[in-house]
Design an enzyme around this catalytic site. Structure first.
Site, PDB file in Angstrom:
ATOM      1  N   ASP A 308       0.825  -1.200   0.000  1.00  0.00           N
ATOM      2  CA  ASP A 308       0.000   0.000   0.000  1.00  0.00           C
ATOM      3  C   ASP A 308       0.866   1.259   0.000  1.00  0.00           C
ATOM      4  OD1 ASP A 308      -3.051  -0.908   1.050  1.00  0.00           O
ATOM      5  OD2 ASP A 308      -1.413  -2.293   1.471  1.00  0.00           O
ATOM      6  N   LYS A 309       0.358   2.287  -0.683  1.00  0.00           N
ATOM      7  CA  LYS A 309       1.110   3.538  -0.767  1.00  0.00           C
ATOM      8  C   LYS A 309       1.007   4.335   0.530  1.00  0.00           C
ATOM      9  CE  LYS A 309       1.639   7.680  -3.634  1.00  0.00           C
ATOM     10  NZ  LYS A 309       1.143   8.402  -4.834  1.00  0.00           N
TER      11      LYS A 309
END
Length: 669
Positions: A308-309
């Protein structure tokens, strides 16, 4: 997120927000077994400068092994009779591997194979124990034949590993067989893998010691640029000449040799043969003066999963051609970029996507509330009911929004569909569709769609937009037409190119899973596909997927947790009930035939695989906490307090925490 998709459980759920900050969403990749780690390894902590927290499908394939680790002394269980070595060069053994290289006191694999304890080695996990044992016997037979001088018998013998349709699995097997049995070679005939004795290995064993032979083939298999290999000092000029001729005759297009002076163990000058790889013409470019100048060699990072960013994510990485000392030197610079390198240690092979064992999540859900339609006053009970329900029953194994580009005007699956339909110009236009923001990247995309000026767009784009620049360079050279856009997509690495196609396949799978559950619910029905837990890895994936019969449905023979749906591709089978018909109609809607998952002009080959409809969470724990007092809440009066749900759990590879939370909370994010 997944607005019209199904829920598995029937509890009411609750509302809340996730990812208020990166610290609210911590992902720790479960450790890849040390057996599979081979280059320099660094674990990266993203989006934070803090120390890491204390806690630590049917599609993935086993990782490939390279012959860069010390081989065992011989095929396990095989005799190790000494054979005469070349004159003046010491004893040599016929056939098998050799002792561990300097600095290593262990021989990997032997003890586990003989005792049956510990994790199965890679080769056994690929073949299954029965086939692995037969291969071991064949290796011993080859070794025995060489030891007795029966070279003709050894050369004529073959052992079949059976048909292997998947190219990746064949590559893994080729490498794994060479690693364990360096005196064997593998060849492929019409997808069937054949194992034979390696005559080149045997011939070199007649010239130098077997340890040198094994080390030489390790060097050859690793193919590391700028690396060299040196044979032991050899004062016999005629013998050195014979070794030179052998290497030039067998590997002359790849290797070059030279003799140089060394000091032997008695501190006396002697001669040794050094081998190195020939420099590739592609690694050089000609400058204006006509001389060749070597280009920069770029450093490669490999990893097992995309994270995930907006999160703190911890995962192993392997860095090629960078020493541990160098990584330690640049650690402070990396921290300024939001990454921390720690636990640096050597490894011997790159990592691959899908190689991970799973992920551990530590998540905080804030701003907890009832759903608007829920009149209950007991929010704590609602939360407990929801978590326990999903803990027991599991969740629908949808692909999460990250797969498709959450919040973007054009999602990745749309680009993937255009590529599958060979509409390369449309795919480029979709790729450069801007978002409704005024920033350099989107202004450059807007300019390109208006002008098709690839060169001007290149100037406007920031340096970090690597994929866009790769594509634009090709478009500038070949034009914004079908041919130019095809070459533009080919200018992007294959792993990135096929990412878009996989996004489309994931979207179809999500829709199929929703249709299957709405049509048949949690009952296993005739025509469903179920995955059979077969320990024999020599059985193909398709043979492990069984079509449920009418009598099996009546007998309730299978569980819904065994039901799989295919990820579309050219080498999978479809359910023989309404779900199979749905696939045909859905692909026809997108102008795709079932055989259209090979796109030669774009070098795209999508065989397909299978994915379980339902999944369960492991090691789940949770508690409620007041964000004001930082104390656990033990009573039921939550409505007047700002409370958060802290939840920790493990998920298998390719499972999405956001999908798991969606099932618990009964809301989209």
């Amino acid at each position: 997120m997944l607005p019209c998709f199904s829920y598995l459980t029937e509890h009411t759920g609750f509302r809340g927000t996730i990812k208020n900050s990166p610290r609210d969403f911590v992902v720790t990749e479960l450790e890849v077994p040390e057996l599979f780690l081979r280059g320099t390894r660094a674990e990266l902590l993203q989006k934070t400068s803090e120390a890491p927290p204390a806690q630590s499908s049917l599609c993935p394939r086993e990782p490939k092994k390279r012959r860069t680790e010390p081989p065992g002394p011989a095929a396990p269980g095989c005799p190790r009779d000494a054979a005469p070595g070349p004159p003046g060069r010491g004893p040599s053994r016929a056939g098998g591997g050799c002792a561990a290289s300097p600095g290593s006191n262990e021989r990997e694999g032997d003890s586990d194979l003989q005792s049956g304890l510990g994790e199965a080695p890679v080769l056994e996990s690929l073949l299954g124990r029965p086939v692995s044992e037969l291969l071991n016997k064949f290796a011993c037979d080859v070794k025995d034949a060489w030891g007795l001088g029966n070279n003709a018998d050894a050369a004529a013998g073959e052992f079949s590993l059976g048909p292997r349709l998947d190219k990746k699995i064949r590559a893994d097997l080729h490498s794994a067989v060479r690693q364990k049995y360096p005196f064997l070679v593998t060849v492929t005939k019409d997808n069937e893998m054949i194992v034979k004795g390696n005559p080149d290995y045997r011939e070199l064993c007649q010239l130098v010691t077997e340890k040198e032979t094994s080390d030489f083939f390790k060097f050859l298999d690793a193919k590391l640029e700028n690396s060299t290999f040196s044979f032991e000092p050899d004062g016999n000029k005629e013998h050195r000449k014979t070794v030179h001729h052998f290497i030039n005759r067998k590997f002359g297009k790849l290797l070059e040799t030279k003799s140089f002076t060394v000091t032997d163990v008695n501190d006396q000058p002697n001669m040794s043969i050094m081998v190195r790889f020939r420099e590739k013409s592609l690694s050089r470019k000609r400058c204006a003066g006509g001389f060749q100048v070597k280009q920069d060699v770029y450093t490669d990072f490999s990893y097992t999963g995309i994270k995930d960013k907006k999160a703190i994510t911890l995962q192993p990485m392997v860095v090629k051609k960078v020493t541990p000392e160098r990584l330690k030197e640049i650690g402070s610079k990396m921290e300024k970029k939001g990454m921390k390198i720690y636990n640096i240690r050597p490894a011997y092979q790159h990592l691959r996507l899908g190689q991970l064992k799973g992920n551990h999540f530590d998540i905080v859900v804030r701003h907890l509330q009832h759903h608007s339609h829920d009149s209950s006053a007991d929010l704590k009970e609602r939360i407990s009911e929801a978590v326990e329900s999903v803990k027991t029953k599991g969740f629908v194994n949808y692909y999460g929004p990250q797969r498709f580009g959450q919040g973007q005007i054009v999602q990745t699956d749309q680009i993937g569909l255009a590529l599958l339909n060979e509409k390369t110009v449309k795919a480029v236009k979709l790729f450069f569709t801007p978002e409704d923001t005024d920033d350099p990247v989107n202004n450059a995309k807007r300019y390109f769609l208006q002008t098709e000026d690839a060169k001007g767009t290149l100037v406007m784009l920031p340096e970090f937009k690597v994929r866009e620049k790769m594509l634009l360079r090709a478009l500038n050279r070949y034009g914004v037409n079908h041919e130019g856009c095809t070459k533009g997509w080919l200018n992007i690495p294959h792993s990135l190119r096929i990412f878009y196609v996989h996004a489309y396949c994931s979207k179809i799978w999500n829709e199929a899973a929703s249709y299957r559950l709405k049509t048949y619910g949690s009952k296993v029905v005739e025509g469903d596909l179920v995955f059979l837990e077969e320990n024999d890895e020599s059985i193909s994936l398709n043979d492990k997927v069984h079509v449920v019969t009418a009598s099996e449905e009546s007998a309730n023979k299978y569980s819904i947790y065994q039901v799989v749906l295919p990820m579309v591709g050219h080498s999978i089978k479809y359910p023989s009930n309404k779900v199979g018909q749905w696939y045909h109609e859905r692909l026809s809607k997108d102008e795709l035939e079932l055989c259209k998952f090979r796109v030669s002009p774009l070098q795209l080959n999508i065989p397909g695989c299978y994915r379980l409809i339902l999944k369960k969470v492991q090691n789940l724990s949770y508690f409620l906490e007041s964000s004001e007092k930082e104390t656990k809440i033990e009573d039921n009066h939550l409505n007047d307090l700002k409370v958060s749900l802290h939840i920790s759990f493990d998920l298998d590879p390719s499972c999405y925490a956001t999908v798991f939370l969606r099932e618990i909370m009964k809301c989209d994010f």
